[in-house]
Design a protein around this motif. Structure first.
Motif, PDB file in Angstrom:
ATOM      1  N   ILE A   1     -54.742 -13.979  24.111  1.00 41.59           N
ATOM      2  CA  ILE A   1     -55.312 -13.472  25.365  1.00 41.59           C
ATOM      3  C   ILE A   1     -56.553 -14.319  25.644  1.00 41.59           C
ATOM      4  CG2 ILE A   1     -56.259 -11.497  26.597  1.00 41.59           C
ATOM      5  CD1 ILE A   1     -54.786  -9.681  24.652  1.00 41.59           C
TER       6      ILE A   1
ATOM      7  N   GLN B   1     -59.277  -8.306  29.004  1.00 41.88           N
ATOM      8  CA  GLN B   1     -58.209  -8.285  27.998  1.00 41.88           C
ATOM      9  C   GLN B   1     -57.295  -7.077  28.211  1.00 41.88           C
ATOM     10  OE1 GLN B   1     -58.889  -9.185  23.837  1.00 41.88           O
ATOM     11  NE2 GLN B   1     -60.946  -9.902  24.341  1.00 41.88           N
TER      12      GLN B   1
ATOM     13  N   LEU C   1     -50.577  -8.894  20.798  1.00 41.69           N
ATOM     14  CA  LEU C   1     -51.431  -9.499  21.811  1.00 41.69           C
ATOM     15  C   LEU C   1     -52.860  -9.393  21.312  1.00 41.69           C
ATOM     16  CD1 LEU C   1     -48.848  -8.240  23.380  1.00 41.69           C
ATOM     17  CD2 LEU C   1     -50.251  -8.544  25.400  1.00 41.69           C
ATOM     18  N   THR C   2     -53.388 -10.476  20.760  1.00 38.03           N
ATOM     19  CA  THR C   2     -54.728 -10.431  20.184  1.00 38.03           C
ATOM     20  C   THR C   2     -55.271 -11.827  19.938  1.00 38.03           C
ATOM     21  OG1 THR C   2     -56.114  -9.375  18.500  1.00 38.03           O
ATOM     22  CG2 THR C   2     -54.069 -10.378  17.744  1.00 38.03           C
TER      23      THR C   2
ATOM     24  N   SER D   1     -53.352  -7.222  29.249  1.00 38.52           N
ATOM     25  CA  SER D   1     -52.364  -6.556  28.400  1.00 38.52           C
ATOM     26  C   SER D   1     -51.495  -5.581  29.185  1.00 38.52           C
ATOM     27  CB  SER D   1     -53.064  -5.829  27.256  1.00 38.52           C
ATOM     28  OG  SER D   1     -53.799  -6.753  26.481  1.00 38.52           O
TER      29      SER D   1
ATOM     30  N   ARG E   1     -50.593  -4.425  22.151  1.00 42.31           N
ATOM     31  CA  ARG E   1     -52.027  -4.709  22.237  1.00 42.31           C
ATOM     32  C   ARG E   1     -52.753  -3.536  21.609  1.00 42.31           C
ATOM     33  NH1 ARG E   1     -56.631  -7.532  22.180  1.00 42.31           N
ATOM     34  NH2 ARG E   1     -58.288  -6.490  23.307  1.00 42.31           N
TER      35      ARG E   1
ATOM     36  N   HIS F   1     -56.288  -2.073  21.545  1.00 40.07           N
ATOM     37  CA  HIS F   1     -57.497  -2.257  22.343  1.00 40.07           C
ATOM     38  C   HIS F   1     -58.507  -1.174  21.984  1.00 40.07           C
ATOM     39  CE1 HIS F   1     -59.618  -3.922  25.845  1.00 40.07           C
ATOM     40  NE2 HIS F   1     -60.081  -2.678  25.999  1.00 40.07           N
TER      41      HIS F   1
ATOM     42  N   VAL G   1     -49.759  -0.508  24.689  1.00 37.85           N
ATOM     43  CA  VAL G   1     -51.183  -0.686  24.432  1.00 37.85           C
ATOM     44  C   VAL G   1     -51.631   0.530  23.652  1.00 37.85           C
ATOM     45  CG1 VAL G   1     -53.502  -0.831  25.431  1.00 37.85           C
ATOM     46  CG2 VAL G   1     -51.609  -2.064  26.517  1.00 37.85           C
TER      47      VAL G   1
END
Length: 186
Positions: free
Chosen positions: A163, A66, A143-144, A70, A45, A47, A81
């Motif tokens: 997500i 989010q 993860l997006t 994650s 992820r 972020h 992350v």
């Protein structure tokens, strides 16, 4: 790139026990929060910092949710992350608060940024490539929902993990704009 890299430390949290490492790029200090080294493909992820959502629980965005999704996912499935210090899609906290004030007057998130003299999204992801190279990571499950992140790392992505966060009365139009005008895969 002149990047300084910290030592790795333990980070016990309410979502699990992670490792943490900082990458200092000029005045910005980014973080890698991870669980276990990848054997083949890393769950990742990316972020961007959102103080209002991540720390203050703002309902105007989906950022905090989010991040929480994650971290729980990484705790369960291993991965990383990357927490980038790019507040407010890269416009900074001061300008983000001014954009929020414009949103309170009826501007959508993109028009508010434009009103302040910014693009819809000012973020960059070069540091992510540096971090991935540092960890020798070449394959990702990303993860997006953000097409810009997908485009940036398309040569490394094996799959995308969506997500999906439920809308609320404060962020429903924000999420609609992200989907309809920014191409987010919601």
């Amino acid at each position: 790139m002149d990047i300084k890299i910290s030592e790795i430390a333990n980070l016990p949290s309410k979502w699990g026990n992670f490792k943490i490492q900082s990458f200092k790029e000029g005045e910005k200090e980014h973080l890698c929060i991870f669980k276990n080294k990848p054997k083949d493909t890393l769950n990742l992820r990316i972020h961007s910092e959102c103080l209002t959502g991540d720390a203050l629980g703002s309902l105007k965005c989906d950022c905090g949710e989010q991040l929480e999704f994650s971290l729980k996912y990484i705790e369960k499935n291993s991965g990383m992350v990357i927490y980038l210090r790019q507040e407010g899609r890269g416009i900074g906290l001061f300008n983000k608060v001014n954009a929020y004030a414009l949103q309170d007057k009826g501007f959508d998130t993109i028009k508010a940024n434009h009103q302040l003299g910014f693009k819809a999204d000012e973020r960059t992801y070069e540091i992510v490539k540096f971090m991935l190279k540092h960890y020798k990571i070449s394959k990702l499950n990303l993860l997006t929902n953000n097409p810009l992140k997908i485009e940036c790392l398309k040569d490394k992505i094996i799959s995308r993990v969506p997500i999906i966060i439920d809308a609320n009365k404060f962020n429903a139009s924000y999420l609609e704009i992200k989907q309809s005008k920014m191409g987010h895969l919601l």
